[in-house]
Design an enzyme around this catalytic site. Sequence first.
Site, short mmCIF file in Angstrom:
data_model
loop_
_atom_site.label_atom_id
_atom_site.label_comp_id
_atom_site.label_asym_id
_atom_site.label_seq_id
_atom_site.Cartn_x
_atom_site.Cartn_y
_atom_site.Cartn_z
N SER A 131 0.77 -1.24 -0.25
CA SER A 131 -0.12 -0.02 -0.04
C SER A 131 0.85 1.26 0.01
O SER A 131 2.17 1.20 0.59
CB SER A 131 -0.92 0.02 1.29
OG SER A 131 -1.53 1.25 1.30
N TYR A 134 -2.09 -1.08 10.42
CA TYR A 134 -2.24 -1.22 8.83
C TYR A 134 -1.13 -0.84 7.90
O TYR A 134 -0.31 -1.74 7.00
CB TYR A 134 -3.36 -0.67 7.98
CG TYR A 134 -3.69 -1.00 6.76
CD1 TYR A 134 -4.25 -2.06 6.22
CD2 TYR A 134 -3.15 -0.02 5.68
CE1 TYR A 134 -4.45 -2.38 4.70
CE2 TYR A 134 -3.45 -0.12 4.46
CZ TYR A 134 -3.97 -1.38 3.94
OH TYR A 134 -4.24 -1.58 2.47
P1 NAD Z 1 -11.49 -6.23 -1.02
O1 NAD Z 1 -11.98 -6.09 0.42
O2 NAD Z 1 -12.26 -6.02 -2.28
O3 NAD Z 1 -10.74 -8.03 -1.06
C1 NAD Z 1 -10.01 -8.35 -0.30
C2 NAD Z 1 -9.72 -9.97 -0.56
O4 NAD Z 1 -8.97 -10.42 0.68
C3 NAD Z 1 -11.25 -10.78 -0.37
O5 NAD Z 1 -11.01 -11.58 -1.62
C4 NAD Z 1 -11.07 -11.49 0.94
O6 NAD Z 1 -11.56 -12.59 0.98
C5 NAD Z 1 -9.50 -11.52 1.15
N1 NAD Z 1 -9.21 -11.77 2.72
C6 NAD Z 1 -9.36 -11.01 3.41
N2 NAD Z 1 -8.89 -11.52 4.65
C7 NAD Z 1 -8.60 -12.67 4.30
C8 NAD Z 1 -8.23 -13.74 5.23
N3 NAD Z 1 -7.94 -13.86 6.55
N4 NAD Z 1 -7.93 -14.99 4.82
C9 NAD Z 1 -8.06 -15.09 3.31
N5 NAD Z 1 -8.65 -14.22 2.48
C10 NAD Z 1 -8.78 -13.00 2.91
O7 NAD Z 1 -10.15 -5.37 -1.00
P2 NAD Z 1 -9.23 -4.77 -1.97
O8 NAD Z 1 -9.41 -3.32 -1.88
O9 NAD Z 1 -9.31 -5.44 -3.27
O10 NAD Z 1 -7.91 -5.03 -1.42
C11 NAD Z 1 -6.89 -6.14 -1.92
C12 NAD Z 1 -5.55 -5.86 -1.26
O11 NAD Z 1 -5.23 -4.35 -1.64
C13 NAD Z 1 -5.36 -5.84 0.19
O12 NAD Z 1 -4.27 -6.43 0.62
C14 NAD Z 1 -5.39 -4.21 0.55
O13 NAD Z 1 -4.71 -4.09 1.86
C15 NAD Z 1 -4.69 -3.77 -0.65
N6 NAD Z 1 -4.90 -2.47 -0.73
C16 NAD Z 1 -6.03 -1.98 -1.15
C17 NAD Z 1 -6.18 -0.52 -1.25
C18 NAD Z 1 -7.50 0.15 -1.81
O14 NAD Z 1 -7.63 1.37 -1.67
N7 NAD Z 1 -8.66 -0.60 -1.86
C19 NAD Z 1 -5.27 0.46 -1.38
C20 NAD Z 1 -3.73 -0.20 -0.93
C21 NAD Z 1 -3.63 -1.33 -0.86
#
Ligand code: NAD
Length: 247
Positions: A145, A158
């Site tokens: 991130s 986080y």
């Molecule tokens: P999302 O909520 O759409 O998807 C998250 C996914 O992670 C889901 O499929 C969920 O099942 C899986 N997950 C969560 N906890 C889990 C666990 N304990 N075991 C197995 N699977 C698990 O979120 P997203 O926004 O697509 O985020 C994806 C990644 O990108 C994450 O690592 C998040 O930290 C990172 N990220 C997101 C953003 C943002 O703005 N959306 C920014 C920076 C980083």
Amino acid sequence: MTDNPRVALVTGSTSGIGLAIAQRLTQAGYWVALHSRASSVAGLQEAAAMENTKYFQADLLDEGARKDLIDSVYTHYGRLDVLVNNAGESSVIPHDDLLAATPDIWHRLYELHVVAPWQLVALSEPYLRAASSADHPASVLNISSHAGVRPKGASIPYAASKAALIHVTRLLAKTLGPDIRVNAIAPGLVDTPLTEDWAAIREQWIRDAPMRRSASPKDITDVALMLTESAYLTGEVIVVDGGMNLL
Ligand code: NAD
């Protein structure tokens, strides 16, 4: 199964960034193992809707489930070329409310964003090495991130866990080359289910980021495919935040 298609496991790939990366990899010819925490209808529907995918369930907070996941994917496909450590969660805690960031939250986010990716790489290492060639070295891609790069983010635990993942990325790139390349993407705000309630932060991005918007998952997949397909990039961390880190 033919010998040819390369196989990718994308954790957390039933929604958001992971789903978009999985779709992009299938378009590029990969067979993709979809995964999520809960055995969701959504996951099964995604797998049914996308060609050359199979869905696997595993709670990555559970050490035994991580091993079962890698075993199941390898048993099904017989090879593994690409591991995308994308699964994650957030907890929104004001940075100055130190007591609200409890040890439980610290442990949980570190376990999910650092220990689980580490263990998945460790368990996959022999399969990734076996699939690797000079033209197509195997690849690990960690989704960190922008909060792991700049002193920002939904909460300090986080941000710290995502910063640790970046350091692990660089250390593993040094350790696992030339057979396995290890890179990371550090996204800024991306429009996914994780951030759908974050209206105030989205406004900030529209107002202040040089690109004047938050990212769509597609903005992340362009970079993910480039890192996955490269035969030479390793140890790189690409910040994809519309320039917000410059402020
Ligand atoms: P999302 O909520 O759409 O998807 C998250 C996914 O992670 C889901 O499929 C969920 O099942 C899986 N997950 C969560 N906890 C889990 C666990 N304990 N075991 C197995 N699977 C698990 O979120 P997203 O926004 O697509 O985020 C994806 C990644 O990108 C994450 O690592 C998040 O930290 C990172 N990220 C997101 C953003 C943002 O703005 N959306 C920014 C920076 C980083």
